[in-house]
Motif scaffolding. Structure first.
Motif, PDB file in Angstrom:
ATOM      1  N   SER A  82       0.842  -1.123   0.076  1.00  0.00           N
ATOM      2  CA  SER A  82      -0.098  -0.022  -0.101  1.00  0.00           C
ATOM      3  C   SER A  82       0.810   1.202   0.026  1.00  0.00           C
ATOM      4  O   SER A  82       0.503   2.305  -0.620  1.00  0.00           O
ATOM      5  CB  SER A  82      -0.823  -0.079   1.351  1.00  0.00           C
ATOM      6  N   SER A 122      -8.375   1.825  -0.380  1.00  0.00           N
ATOM      7  CA  SER A 122      -8.108   0.718  -1.378  1.00  0.00           C
ATOM      8  C   SER A 122      -7.388   1.510  -2.576  1.00  0.00           C
ATOM      9  O   SER A 122      -7.663   2.499  -2.923  1.00  0.00           O
ATOM     10  CB  SER A 122      -9.396   0.295  -1.886  1.00  0.00           C
ATOM     11  N   CYS A 154      -7.752   0.029  -5.653  1.00  0.00           N
ATOM     12  CA  CYS A 154      -8.261  -0.507  -6.927  1.00  0.00           C
ATOM     13  C   CYS A 154      -8.938   0.610  -7.658  1.00  0.00           C
ATOM     14  O   CYS A 154      -9.643   1.612  -7.363  1.00  0.00           O
ATOM     15  CB  CYS A 154      -9.603  -1.409  -6.687  1.00  0.00           C
ATOM     16  N   TYR A 193     -11.866  -4.452  -4.670  1.00  0.00           N
ATOM     17  CA  TYR A 193     -11.639  -4.515  -3.095  1.00  0.00           C
ATOM     18  C   TYR A 193     -12.159  -3.050  -2.681  1.00  0.00           C
ATOM     19  O   TYR A 193     -11.713  -2.129  -3.380  1.00  0.00           O
ATOM     20  CB  TYR A 193     -10.304  -4.854  -2.720  1.00  0.00           C
ATOM     21  N   SER A 194     -12.503  -3.066  -1.470  1.00  0.00           N
ATOM     22  CA  SER A 194     -13.044  -1.875  -0.751  1.00  0.00           C
ATOM     23  C   SER A 194     -11.826  -1.367  -0.072  1.00  0.00           C
ATOM     24  O   SER A 194     -10.894  -2.276   0.291  1.00  0.00           O
ATOM     25  CB  SER A 194     -14.307  -2.052   0.046  1.00  0.00           C
ATOM     26  N   SER A 195     -11.962  -0.157   0.411  1.00  0.00           N
ATOM     27  CA  SER A 195     -11.095   0.367   1.648  1.00  0.00           C
ATOM     28  C   SER A 195     -11.513  -0.378   2.885  1.00  0.00           C
ATOM     29  O   SER A 195     -12.649  -0.971   3.058  1.00  0.00           O
ATOM     30  CB  SER A 195     -11.164   1.767   1.729  1.00  0.00           C
ATOM     31  N   TYR A 243      -6.499 -10.036  -0.968  1.00  0.00           N
ATOM     32  CA  TYR A 243      -6.184  -8.621  -1.121  1.00  0.00           C
ATOM     33  C   TYR A 243      -4.728  -8.347  -1.402  1.00  0.00           C
ATOM     34  O   TYR A 243      -4.462  -7.464  -2.255  1.00  0.00           O
ATOM     35  CB  TYR A 243      -6.680  -7.964   0.000  1.00  0.00           C
TER      36      TYR A 243
END
Length: 165
Positions: free
Chosen positions: A12, A61, A63, A68-70, A152
């Protein structure tokens, strides 16, 4: 699972640096914050989720689609019946078999204001995690939070390959 969490944090940060040319700040939750949330929400989080929260309390996130969500911050967690009652209505409207009864006790722990949600459900004594995508209706079930995180992590690895090209 610690390696998975650490890898997600590292990936991240790398993505954020590539996209924003600045450092991503990650803030952990405290044990007290986690206990308070569990009391207020009347749920006991899995050890895996607690471990994650002790390192990451909210994470955007990366994406570009709706994969995928946060991850929401603890103080943003909401039960589906409060945050998105329409979702429950849609799935339970013609659900004679009770397949979606778990939605009544589901907690949105990611993507609360996004098209993709991460839900935690404690139903009939079992914790499960679900990913919901509004563009592709339906739920992907994960038996554990670790399973979700592993998927993820793989997604982030592929995403970095795409943006580095």
């Amino acid at each position: 699972m610690p390696n998975t969490i650490d890898n997600i944090i590292s990936l991240s940060k790398e993505i954020y640096q590539l996209e924003n040319k600045t450092e991503l700040k990650i803030t952990p939750a405290s044990i007290e914050q986690i206990k308070k949330a569990e009391r207020e929400l009347d749920i006991e989080f899995s050890d895996e989720l607690r471990e994650f929260l002790l390192k990451v309390n909210g994470l955007s996130s990366f994406c570009t689609g709706l994969d995928y969500s946060s991850f929401s911050k603890l103080d943003e967690y909401r039960y589906t019946y409060e945050a998105d009652p329409t979702l429950i209505e849609i799935y339970q409207e013609n659900d004679d078999e009770g397949y979606y009864d778990w939605l009544n006790s589901s907690l949105i722990i990611g993507g609360i204001y996004e098209d993709t949600l991460l839900l935690l459900s404690e139903y009939e004594g079992t914790l499960s995690y679900y990913r919901y995508n509004a563009a592709i209706p339906g739920f992907v079930e994960y038996n554990t939070f670790a399973e979700y995180l592993e998927n993820y992590e793989l997604y982030l690895i592929e995403y970095i390959k795409e943006i580095e090209i």
